[in-house]
Design a protein around this motif. Structure first.
Motif, PDB file in Angstrom:
ATOM      1  N   VAL A 186       0.415  -0.897  -0.344  1.00 33.64           N
ATOM      2  CA  VAL A 186       0.026   0.147  -0.093  1.00 33.64           C
ATOM      3  C   VAL A 186       1.024   1.037   0.069  1.00 33.64           C
ATOM      4  O   VAL A 186       1.674   2.099   0.838  1.00 33.64           O
ATOM      5  CB  VAL A 186      -1.103   0.171   1.399  1.00 33.64           C
ATOM      6  CG1 VAL A 186      -1.818   1.855   1.523  1.00 33.64           C
ATOM      7  CG2 VAL A 186      -1.834  -1.306   0.900  1.00 33.64           C
ATOM      8  N   GLN A 188       0.760   5.372   0.752  1.00 31.86           N
ATOM      9  CA  GLN A 188      -0.551   6.008   1.548  1.00 31.86           C
ATOM     10  C   GLN A 188       0.110   7.434   0.862  1.00 31.86           C
ATOM     11  O   GLN A 188       1.638   8.151   1.710  1.00 31.86           O
ATOM     12  CB  GLN A 188      -0.129   5.449   2.714  1.00 31.86           C
ATOM     13  CG  GLN A 188      -1.488   6.868   3.264  1.00 31.86           C
ATOM     14  CD  GLN A 188      -1.599   6.481   5.034  1.00 31.86           C
ATOM     15  OE1 GLN A 188       0.352   6.837   5.183  1.00 31.86           O
ATOM     16  NE2 GLN A 188      -1.848   6.841   5.857  1.00 31.86           N
ATOM     17  N   VAL A 212      -3.340   5.158  -2.378  1.00 29.58           N
ATOM     18  CA  VAL A 212      -4.971   5.381  -1.772  1.00 29.58           C
ATOM     19  C   VAL A 212      -4.542   7.133  -1.353  1.00 29.58           C
ATOM     20  O   VAL A 212      -3.030   7.399  -1.185  1.00 29.58           O
ATOM     21  CB  VAL A 212      -4.525   5.387   0.148  1.00 29.58           C
ATOM     22  CG1 VAL A 212      -5.811   5.895   0.274  1.00 29.58           C
ATOM     23  CG2 VAL A 212      -4.324   3.469   0.160  1.00 29.58           C
ATOM     24  N   LEU A 219      -4.245   9.896  -8.559  1.00 31.01           N
ATOM     25  CA  LEU A 219      -4.574   8.822  -8.656  1.00 31.01           C
ATOM     26  C   LEU A 219      -5.004   8.337  -9.945  1.00 31.01           C
ATOM     27  O   LEU A 219      -4.795   7.171 -10.541  1.00 31.01           O
ATOM     28  CB  LEU A 219      -5.537   8.671  -8.138  1.00 31.01           C
ATOM     29  CG  LEU A 219      -6.119   8.947  -6.455  1.00 31.01           C
ATOM     30  CD1 LEU A 219      -7.581   8.560  -5.485  1.00 31.01           C
ATOM     31  CD2 LEU A 219      -5.318   8.038  -5.486  1.00 31.01           C
ATOM     32  N   VAL A 230      -6.214   2.040  -6.770  1.00 31.86           N
ATOM     33  CA  VAL A 230      -6.556   3.537  -5.828  1.00 31.86           C
ATOM     34  C   VAL A 230      -7.929   3.078  -5.589  1.00 31.86           C
ATOM     35  O   VAL A 230      -8.923   3.322  -5.586  1.00 31.86           O
ATOM     36  CB  VAL A 230      -6.714   4.683  -6.981  1.00 31.86           C
ATOM     37  CG1 VAL A 230      -5.115   4.480  -7.633  1.00 31.86           C
ATOM     38  CG2 VAL A 230      -7.094   4.768  -7.693  1.00 31.86           C
ATOM     39  N   VAL A 231      -7.002   4.496  -4.449  1.00 33.83           N
ATOM     40  CA  VAL A 231      -8.750   4.251  -3.557  1.00 33.83           C
ATOM     41  C   VAL A 231      -8.341   6.666  -3.289  1.00 33.83           C
ATOM     42  O   VAL A 231      -7.329   6.510  -2.802  1.00 33.83           O
ATOM     43  CB  VAL A 231      -8.296   3.398  -2.014  1.00 33.83           C
ATOM     44  CG1 VAL A 231     -10.091   4.344  -1.059  1.00 33.83           C
ATOM     45  CG2 VAL A 231      -8.736   1.977  -2.178  1.00 33.83           C
ATOM     46  N   ASP A 232      -9.384   6.431  -3.458  1.00 35.93           N
ATOM     47  CA  ASP A 232     -10.076   7.926  -3.190  1.00 35.93           C
ATOM     48  C   ASP A 232     -10.106   8.559  -2.161  1.00 35.93           C
ATOM     49  O   ASP A 232     -11.377   7.737  -0.914  1.00 35.93           O
ATOM     50  CB  ASP A 232     -10.624   9.161  -4.096  1.00 35.93           C
ATOM     51  CG  ASP A 232     -10.728  10.027  -4.164  1.00 35.93           C
ATOM     52  OD1 ASP A 232     -10.446  10.749  -3.512  1.00 35.93           O
ATOM     53  OD2 ASP A 232     -10.834  11.238  -5.665  1.00 35.93           O
ATOM     54  N   ILE A 233      -9.375   8.980  -0.975  1.00 43.16           N
ATOM     55  CA  ILE A 233      -9.928   9.832   0.523  1.00 43.16           C
ATOM     56  C   ILE A 233     -10.611  10.258   0.258  1.00 43.16           C
ATOM     57  O   ILE A 233     -11.468  10.525   1.100  1.00 43.16           O
ATOM     58  CB  ILE A 233      -8.577  10.024   1.036  1.00 43.16           C
ATOM     59  CG1 ILE A 233      -8.105  11.390   0.193  1.00 43.16           C
ATOM     60  CG2 ILE A 233      -7.932   8.887   1.006  1.00 43.16           C
ATOM     61  CD1 ILE A 233      -6.739  12.085   1.231  1.00 43.16           C
ATOM     62  N   ARG A 242     -12.760   3.386   4.977  1.00 40.47           N
ATOM     63  CA  ARG A 242     -11.671   3.124   4.438  1.00 40.47           C
ATOM     64  C   ARG A 242     -10.231   2.115   3.899  1.00 40.47           C
ATOM     65  O   ARG A 242      -9.283   1.859   3.606  1.00 40.47           O
ATOM     66  CB  ARG A 242     -10.211   4.284   4.238  1.00 40.47           C
ATOM     67  CG  ARG A 242      -9.672   5.125   3.276  1.00 40.47           C
ATOM     68  CD  ARG A 242      -8.578   6.228   2.378  1.00 40.47           C
ATOM     69  NE  ARG A 242      -8.378   7.184   4.091  1.00 40.47           N
ATOM     70  CZ  ARG A 242      -9.093   8.492   5.015  1.00 40.47           C
ATOM     71  NH1 ARG A 242     -10.283   8.891   4.103  1.00 40.47           N
ATOM     72  NH2 ARG A 242      -8.923   8.631   5.600  1.00 40.47           N
ATOM     73  N   VAL A 246      -9.738  -0.747   1.664  1.00 42.63           N
ATOM     74  CA  VAL A 246      -7.720  -0.724   1.168  1.00 42.63           C
ATOM     75  C   VAL A 246      -7.433  -2.240   0.851  1.00 42.63           C
ATOM     76  O   VAL A 246      -7.413  -3.074  -0.053  1.00 42.63           O
ATOM     77  CB  VAL A 246      -7.234   0.062   2.150  1.00 42.63           C
ATOM     78  CG1 VAL A 246      -5.649  -0.474   1.636  1.00 42.63           C
ATOM     79  CG2 VAL A 246      -7.070   1.698   1.954  1.00 42.63           C
TER      80      VAL A 246
END
Length: 377
Positions: A186, A188, A212, A219, A230-233, A242, A246
């Motif tokens: 990951v 971050q 992330v 992203l 991808v993880v959009d905060i 979140r 992830v």
């Protein structure tokens, strides 16, 4: 070579940025003068601007991700750090850190950052109202006033070569995190160093990489540079939700073998600990300046889970090796490195850029991926 140079000088904490002129020096033995083509601006510059790095005093000339062409060589400067001949007109990337290369810390412990004779790095030397001047990259010229400055000749375009320094930091983080073939990772934070960490994780053999962060433009580029998911905060603002997102992206409910933390906030560090699988590693790169403390339980957060937390300060020990490795990766190509620099800003726009980088990450109505100062714009 022009007779004068211009530099963007930060006059005080979150203060005005003045364009000042300086006479160009004639380089002495082991020194050189470089006409800056491009200098990256990173989160550290924004933190310094806000007064979050006590070692930097104002007025200050910032900028440590420096690429340019040699305009004057002092006696004895005939080759780059790899031994390749150089001459006036060659494009080079300059590594900002300066150490003696001879002492116990440099040669035995291999920790040049602890060198007792270490001089202020380019972009961190201060104050700017006394000689030597032109010691940072937010200027038309850099005066490499210390013999032994590490630099490499390159044929890469400036917008790619300027990534050499952030990629060297990312490589340090990957080494400390023990990422290897088959690892789950990951990353971050998707600023320049986070994006380079995605590249480095792929080069190290990671089987799955999840990035992330935000905003969306970063992203998208993370995916283009090798992130599987991808993880959009902003779309998933709740840390607990979140964490689930992830893990779903990883395909691993236990978490990641390695988390590379580049976001640069205490809250992000706390969140990163929860994303590491038992027995895994968190390599923290982002909290380069003092942003405060976090609650931490040595038993439940560390020992019980048998995790490793590695502090990653800049390019770290063997920094010159990592800097050279970064150039090698960039030369290999095959990835959209030329898309990382989203904004080229003239010297007159330095303050506006620093404010944006420490604010909403937007400049000229566009999301910032990577800022760079173009002193001749």
């Amino acid at each position: 070579m022009n007779e004068t140079a211009r530099a963007a000088i930060v006059t005080g904490v979150a203060g005005d940025v003045e364009i000042r002129s300086y006479d160009l020096p004639r380089p002495g033995p082991g020194e050189f003068v470089l006409e800056v083509e491009l200098c990256g601006m990173c989160g550290t510059d924004a933190h310094i601007y806000r007064g979050r790095l006590d070692s930097v005093r104002f007025p200050a000339l910032l900028g440590h991700e420096i690429v340019g062409r040699l305009t004057a060589l002092g006696e004895g400067v005939r080759a780059d750090h790899a031994g390749r001949p150089v001459e006036v007109g060659d494009r080079v990337g300059v590594f900002p850190a300066l150490s003696c290369g001879r002492c116990y810390e440099c040669t035995v412990r291999r920790r040049p950052g602890s060198c007792p004779d270490r001089r202020p790095s380019y972009g961190f030397a201060s104050p700017a109202d006394r000689p030597p001047y032109l010691t940072g990259g937010f200027a038309t010229h850099l005066y490499a006033s210390n013999a032994g400055t590490v630099f490499y000749r390159t044929g890469l375009e400036p917008a790619v070569a300027v990534l050499q320094e952030p990629l060297s930091v990312a490589l340090h983080g990957l080494e400390r995190s023990r990422v290897g073939i088959g690892s789950t990772v990951v990353v971050q934070g998707v600023g320049a160093i986070g994006l380079m960490a995605v590249v480095a994780a792929r080069a190290a053999g990671a089987a799955r990489v999840v990035a992330v962060g935000g905003p969306p433009a970063r992203l998208e580029l993370a995916a283009a540079l090798g992130a599987d998911e991808v993880v959009d905060i902003d779309r998933v603002p709740d840390p607990a939700r979140r964490a689930h997102a992830v893990r779903d992206a990883l395909g691993e409910s236990r978490g990641a073998d390695a988390v590379i933390g580049t976001a640069g906030s205490p809250a992000a560090f706390t969140e990163a600990i929860g994303l590491v699988a038992d027995g895994g590693t968190l390599a923290e790169l982002g909290n380069f300046t003092d942003r405060g403390t976090v609650p931490f339980n040595p038993f439940s957060d560390l020992l019980k889970r048998d995790i490793t937390i590695a502090g990653v300060y800049g390019a770290g020990p063997d920094m010159q090796r990592r800097y050279h490795s970064a150039l090698t990766l960039l030369r290999r190509g095959g990835l959209p490195f030329d898309q990382v620099v989203s904004h080229r800003v003239p010297l007159s726009g330095a303050r506006r850029a620093l404010e944006a980088l420490g604010g909403d990450y937007r400049l000229d109505d566009r999301e910032i991926v990577k800022l760079a100062i173009d002193p001749h714009a």
